[in-house]
Design a protein around this motif. Structure first.
Motif, mmCIF file in Angstrom:
data_model
loop_
_atom_site.group_PDB
_atom_site.id
_atom_site.type_symbol
_atom_site.label_atom_id
_atom_site.label_comp_id
_atom_site.label_asym_id
_atom_site.label_seq_id
_atom_site.Cartn_x
_atom_site.Cartn_y
_atom_site.Cartn_z
ATOM 1 N N LEU A 24 -19.105 -47.322 -5.509
ATOM 2 C CA LEU A 24 -17.721 -47.531 -5.924
ATOM 3 C C LEU A 24 -17.365 -46.454 -6.935
ATOM 4 N N CYS A 25 -16.956 -45.301 -6.410
ATOM 5 C CA CYS A 25 -16.648 -44.141 -7.243
ATOM 6 C C CYS A 25 -15.571 -43.322 -6.538
ATOM 7 N N PRO A 26 -14.919 -42.401 -7.249
ATOM 8 C CA PRO A 26 -13.831 -41.631 -6.622
ATOM 9 C C PRO A 26 -14.236 -40.899 -5.355
ATOM 10 N N GLN A 27 -15.471 -40.395 -5.290
ATOM 11 C CA GLN A 27 -15.908 -39.647 -4.115
ATOM 12 C C GLN A 27 -15.716 -40.436 -2.831
ATOM 13 N N LYS A 28 -16.015 -41.732 -2.866
ATOM 14 C CA LYS A 28 -16.019 -42.529 -1.636
ATOM 15 C C LYS A 28 -14.628 -42.962 -1.193
ATOM 16 N N GLY A 29 -13.611 -42.789 -2.036
ATOM 17 C CA GLY A 29 -12.236 -42.977 -1.601
ATOM 18 C C GLY A 29 -11.839 -44.383 -1.219
ATOM 19 N N PHE A 30 -12.483 -45.394 -1.786
ATOM 20 C CA PHE A 30 -12.127 -46.759 -1.413
ATOM 21 C C PHE A 30 -10.718 -47.132 -1.891
ATOM 22 N N ASP A 31 -10.234 -46.449 -2.916
ATOM 23 C CA ASP A 31 -8.848 -46.671 -3.335
ATOM 24 C C ASP A 31 -7.885 -46.259 -2.214
ATOM 25 N N LEU A 32 -8.211 -45.160 -1.536
ATOM 26 C CA LEU A 32 -7.382 -44.711 -0.415
ATOM 27 C C LEU A 32 -7.452 -45.685 0.750
ATOM 28 N N LEU A 33 -8.645 -46.239 0.992
ATOM 29 C CA LEU A 33 -8.807 -47.213 2.078
ATOM 30 C C LEU A 33 -8.009 -48.482 1.787
ATOM 31 N N ILE A 34 -8.039 -48.941 0.545
ATOM 32 C CA ILE A 34 -7.266 -50.130 0.174
ATOM 33 C C ILE A 34 -5.769 -49.873 0.351
ATOM 34 N N GLU A 35 -5.325 -48.683 -0.044
ATOM 35 C CA GLU A 35 -3.913 -48.334 0.135
ATOM 36 C C GLU A 35 -3.545 -48.276 1.615
ATOM 37 N N ALA A 36 -4.455 -47.765 2.439
ATOM 38 C CA ALA A 36 -4.207 -47.724 3.882
ATOM 39 C C ALA A 36 -4.134 -49.138 4.454
ATOM 40 N N TRP A 37 -5.034 -49.998 4.013
ATOM 41 C CA TRP A 37 -5.048 -51.390 4.488
ATOM 42 C C TRP A 37 -3.750 -52.103 4.114
ATOM 43 N N ALA A 38 -3.207 -51.774 2.962
ATOM 44 C CA ALA A 38 -1.956 -52.397 2.509
ATOM 45 C C ALA A 38 -0.784 -52.031 3.413
ATOM 46 N N LEU A 39 -0.873 -50.899 4.124
ATOM 47 C CA LEU A 39 0.206 -50.459 5.009
ATOM 48 C C LEU A 39 0.179 -51.131 6.373
ATOM 49 N N LEU A 40 -0.869 -51.871 6.680
ATOM 50 C CA LEU A 40 -0.978 -52.524 7.984
ATOM 51 C C LEU A 40 0.052 -53.631 8.131
ATOM 52 N N PRO A 41 0.460 -53.928 9.361
ATOM 53 C CA PRO A 41 1.376 -55.057 9.582
ATOM 54 C C PRO A 41 0.787 -56.362 9.042
ATOM 55 N N GLU A 42 1.639 -57.227 8.572
ATOM 56 C CA GLU A 42 1.192 -58.468 7.941
ATOM 57 C C GLU A 42 0.366 -59.330 8.887
ATOM 58 N N ASP A 43 0.725 -59.378 10.155
ATOM 59 C CA ASP A 43 -0.021 -60.231 11.080
ATOM 60 C C ASP A 43 -1.468 -59.743 11.248
ATOM 61 N N LEU A 44 -1.675 -58.409 11.232
ATOM 62 C CA LEU A 44 -3.034 -57.882 11.342
ATOM 63 C C LEU A 44 -3.840 -58.150 10.081
ATOM 64 N N LYS A 45 -3.196 -58.080 8.929
ATOM 65 C CA LYS A 45 -3.899 -58.367 7.674
ATOM 66 C C LYS A 45 -4.320 -59.836 7.600
ATOM 67 N N LYS A 46 -3.592 -60.690 8.294
ATOM 68 C CA LYS A 46 -3.972 -62.104 8.345
ATOM 69 C C LYS A 46 -5.108 -62.345 9.345
ATOM 70 N N GLU A 47 -5.108 -61.580 10.436
ATOM 71 C CA GLU A 47 -6.119 -61.753 11.480
ATOM 72 C C GLU A 47 -7.447 -61.069 11.136
ATOM 73 N N TRP A 48 -7.368 -59.984 10.383
ATOM 74 C CA TRP A 48 -8.542 -59.154 10.100
ATOM 75 C C TRP A 48 -8.920 -59.220 8.623
ATOM 76 N N ASP A 49 -10.193 -58.899 8.349
ATOM 77 C CA ASP A 49 -10.629 -58.757 6.961
ATOM 78 C C ASP A 49 -11.502 -57.509 6.836
ATOM 79 N N LEU A 50 -11.585 -57.006 5.616
ATOM 80 C CA LEU A 50 -12.372 -55.817 5.300
ATOM 81 C C LEU A 50 -13.355 -56.147 4.187
#
Length: 382
Positions: free
Chosen positions: A212-238
């Motif tokens: 969990l450090c800047p190199q691995k870019g998990f902040d970017l992944l979380i931001e990308a996940w936030a852009l997903l449609p609401e129905d997919l965020k309800k159906e899927w988990d990360l």
């Protein structure tokens, strides 16, 4: 043949230590070569990864890591004294051991190993990409002094690399970055485990793995996940498996985007393959890499993988659209779009995952990678 490896310690559970254990055990147990591992840190304990009983670990007890209590100038003076001591003791050790080849893992000894007159051929292997220090300074927002010292260290190291009999990097991309000035070979890291099962392509679970450090870019992944449609965020988990200094800030980012029911951060686990195969989608969001062991492990488990086309590793490992998906480097929007496409298409997840598993088993098995090391060592030993 007798090979010596130089590394700070064997008791840390890092990627470099894990890969060294695989290579050393293979050379010792399969080929019957004599292997010694030379360490420098005093706090040596049992190896984090099992080593063959035939392998000897020689601890020089230099103790570079014992300077954390010193201020900046004191630390420089302490390091210079320890490096002088290290050079003397290592040369005495190598002359006594009479090795055919000595390998530096690009650690403290890399600046002087090639100058030692013990009769062994000298090999340097780099487990990062060429400009890792500049990227570390950039993404960790380090100051001007640290940037200057990084450039100075790079300049000094690149003079020293030319003296080695062979310089080994992990990817073709990195070899091209280094250019033809150095005696460069490309040998990737081997797959660290064998997988009998494969991913569950019907599972609506995605996974990511890393510090969990800047190199691995998990902040970017979380931001990308936030852009997903609401129905997919309800159906899927990360699930993000990892630990590190950014845990609190990443959890805050999850909360700020109201993703607590969709994303969780889990402590690192042993036998990660048993957890990977419960998922159908793997997300690799690194800002930069040396190779990408987490990515190769996910591909070997048959997951459909999405990765930023970061330097260096993913572009060597993934054939875009064949055995994984490469996304424009740092483009959160495009990462979200590709994640959505795979979430909505189980057959495509299956196709990418099955191809990935086939590719990795064929090209990155321990036998395949060690054959390349054996060829290099035998050529140097002639």
């Amino acid at each position: 043949m007798k090979i010596a490896y130089c590394i700070p310690s064997c008791h840390k559970s890092g990627g470099m230590e894990r890969v060294l254990s695989l290579k050393a055990n293979y050379l010792s147990d399969v080929l019957g070569w004599e292997i010694i591992i030379i360490t420098t840190e005093k706090a040596e304990s049992s190896p984090a990864f099992p080593l063959s009983s035939a392998i000897r670990v020689l601890n020089l007890k230099i103790g570079y890591d014992d300077d954390s209590y010193l201020n900046f100038l004191e630390r420089i003076t302490d390091r210079l004294g320890k490096k002088k001591q290290h050079r003397r003791i290592l040369e005495e050790t190598l002359k006594r051991e009479q090795c055919d080849i000595c390998v530096s893992m690009f650690c403290h000894e890399m600046s002087f190993l090639a100058d030692l007159n013990d009769g062994s051929k000298k090999v340097l292997e780099l487990h990062f990409c060429k400009d890792f220090r500049q990227m570390d300074c950039l993404y960790n927002k380090k100051g001007v002094i640290r940037k200057f010292l990084g450039h100075l260290q790079n300049w000094n190291e690149r003079r020293k690399i030319k003296k080695y009999d062979s310089f080994v990097v992990l990817t073709q991309e990195d070899a091209q970055a280094w250019g033809k000035t150095y005696n460069t070979s490309v040998i990737a890291n081997p797959l660290s485990f064998s997988v009998e099962k494969t991913a569950d392509y019907s599972a609506h679970h995605a996974v990511a793995v890393g510090r969990l450090c800047p190199q691995k870019g998990f902040d970017l992944l979380i931001e990308a996940w936030a852009l997903l449609p609401e129905d997919l965020k309800k159906e899927w988990d990360l699930t993000i498996y990892g630990n590190g200094g950014d845990k609190e800030s990443l959890n805050k980012l999850i909360a700020n985007n109201q993703l607590e029911n969709s994303i969780r951060i889990h402590e690192p686990v042993k036998n990660i393959q048993n957890h990977l195969i419960r998922n159908s989608l793997f997300c690799f969001s690194s800002r930069y890499e040396g190779f990408g062991m987490a990515l190769i492990e996910a591909m070997s488990c048959g997951l459909s993988c999405i990765s930023f086309a970061c330097p260096c590793g993913p572009k060597d490992l993934i054939s875009h659209g064949v055995d994984g998906m490469l996304v424009e480097h740092l483009s959160v929007h495009k990462m979200a779009l590709e994640i959505q496409k795979l979430m909505e298409n189980e057959e495509r997840r299956r196709m990418l995952g099955e191809n990935a598993q086939s590719t990795i088993k064929k090209q990155y098995s321990l036998d395949a990678i060690m054959n390349q090391w054996i060829k290099l060592f035998q050529e140097l030993g002639k």
